[in-house]
Design a protein around this motif. Structure first.
Motif, PDB file in Angstrom:
ATOM      1  N   GLU A  67     -52.204   9.699  25.163  1.00 48.63           N
ATOM      2  CA  GLU A  67     -51.574   9.288  26.417  1.00 48.63           C
ATOM      3  C   GLU A  67     -50.090   9.658  26.454  1.00 48.63           C
ATOM      4  O   GLU A  67     -49.374   9.253  27.365  1.00 48.63           O
ATOM      5  CB  GLU A  67     -51.720   7.773  26.618  1.00 48.63           C
ATOM      6  N   GLN A  68     -49.635  10.412  25.458  1.00 50.70           N
ATOM      7  CA  GLN A  68     -48.220  10.782  25.380  1.00 50.70           C
ATOM      8  C   GLN A  68     -47.984  12.164  25.982  1.00 50.70           C
ATOM      9  O   GLN A  68     -48.808  13.064  25.839  1.00 50.70           O
ATOM     10  CB  GLN A  68     -47.754  10.774  23.924  1.00 50.70           C
ATOM     11  N   ARG A  69     -46.843  12.323  26.639  1.00 52.32           N
ATOM     12  CA  ARG A  69     -46.411  13.631  27.140  1.00 52.32           C
ATOM     13  C   ARG A  69     -45.520  14.322  26.123  1.00 52.32           C
ATOM     14  O   ARG A  69     -45.348  15.537  26.138  1.00 52.32           O
ATOM     15  CB  ARG A  69     -45.663  13.470  28.456  1.00 52.32           C
ATOM     16  N   PHE A  70     -44.891  13.533  25.240  1.00 56.40           N
ATOM     17  CA  PHE A  70     -44.083  14.052  24.143  1.00 56.40           C
ATOM     18  C   PHE A  70     -44.059  12.971  23.073  1.00 56.40           C
ATOM     19  O   PHE A  70     -44.424  11.829  23.327  1.00 56.40           O
ATOM     20  CB  PHE A  70     -42.655  14.392  24.614  1.00 56.40           C
ATOM     21  N   SER A  93     -49.679   4.521  29.142  1.00 57.34           N
ATOM     22  CA  SER A  93     -49.844   5.964  29.308  1.00 57.34           C
ATOM     23  C   SER A  93     -48.594   6.553  29.949  1.00 57.34           C
ATOM     24  O   SER A  93     -48.046   6.007  30.905  1.00 57.34           O
ATOM     25  CB  SER A  93     -51.056   6.269  30.193  1.00 57.34           C
ATOM     26  N   GLN A  94     -48.145   7.692  29.391  1.00 60.10           N
ATOM     27  CA  GLN A  94     -47.044   8.441  29.999  1.00 60.10           C
ATOM     28  C   GLN A  94     -47.537   9.385  31.086  1.00 60.10           C
ATOM     29  O   GLN A  94     -46.725   9.954  31.817  1.00 60.10           O
ATOM     30  CB  GLN A  94     -46.310   9.256  28.935  1.00 60.10           C
ATOM     31  N   LYS A  95     -48.838   9.545  31.208  1.00 63.61           N
ATOM     32  CA  LYS A  95     -49.412  10.487  32.171  1.00 63.61           C
ATOM     33  C   LYS A  95     -49.567   9.800  33.526  1.00 63.61           C
ATOM     34  O   LYS A  95     -50.670   9.462  33.970  1.00 63.61           O
ATOM     35  CB  LYS A  95     -50.731  11.015  31.634  1.00 63.61           C
TER      36      LYS A  95
END
Length: 248
Positions: A67-70, A93-95
């Protein structure tokens, strides 16, 4: 806020629940966010399953690797949306695009909404509206400095043909001028009762000092003058003795 069935489908089924080493007394915590909300949360620790974020509850919430973008860094903050997995457990979630829609429904121009500032763009600020929709605050409609993750009250300025939202920090109509008038009175008191701003002042000077357009300023001081709350002089405005914002 209860999660939707779609939220639960986003979870990781049949997986053991990791936990952060940190646990705190529930009575000593103030929740910073709830399920279904977008929030800017601090990363407190990392392990082999992901990152754990402080959301103000007894246990930190997991931000899984998927769930991470970075890769987040402990001590930094990340903008996330909170939901429940298939077992009903809180997950972050980062999304955001999975949860936040471009096309808004159920909103009309003038509606008051809750904004979470997400990103700075060439046009202004991209914001999450009521934790559900994307919207845009144009730079000309921003009346004060904003930062990522900040929660502010805003207003729907326009619903475009494609359903996207243009936003404003000021309410529409006469209420907008009342808000500007309150800002003018506050600035007058803080400056000892006088401001070197008038109808002939440069728009940039007005924007820099008060965070509003010249047109809004002129209309607001006209209303204040009619209510005998200020005196308009050649080179500025002066507070009438005894004037209060309650008189607007």
């Amino acid at each position: 806020m209860a999660s939707s069935p779609n939220d639960r489908r986003q979870g990781r089924p049949n997986s053991p629940r990791p936990s952060s080493d940190r646990q705190r007394e529930p009575a000593s915590r103030t929740p910073k966010a709830q399920i279904g909300e977008v929030a800017y949360l601090e990363v407190v620790t990392l392990n082999e399953t992901g990152a754990f974020l402080d959301w103000g509850h007894a246990r930190d919430v997991l931000l899984p690797f998927g769930e991470q973008r970075f890769r987040p860094t402990p001590g930094k903050r990340v903008l996330v949306r909170l939901y429940e997995d298939q077992q009903g457990r809180p997950v972050a979630s980062q999304k955001l695009d999975r949860f936040v829609q471009d096309e808004a429904t159920g909103l009309a121009p003038g509606d008051a909404v809750e904004l979470v500032i997400a990103d700075v763009t060439d046009l202004g600020y991209k914001a999450v509206v009521d934790h559900r929709f994307w919207g845009l605050l144009y730079r000309d409609d921003v009346t004060r400095p904003l930062r990522r993750g900040q929660r502010v009250t805003g207003y729907v300025k326009r619903v475009r043909d494609d359903g996207r939202l243009d936003l404003s920090l000021l309410p529409p109509g006469p209420a907008r001028l009342d808000v500007v008038g309150e800002q003018v009175l506050k600035a007058l008191r803080e400056s000892g009762g006088y401001l070197p701003l008038s109808d002939s002042s440069d728009a940039t000077a007005i924007k820099t000092r008060l965070g509003v357009s010249k047109n809004a300023f002129k209309q607001a001081i006209g209303r204040l003058y009619k209510r005998r709350l200020i005196v308009i002089e050649e080179s500025g405005i002066r507070l009438t003795p005894g004037a209060s914002s309650e008189s607007i």
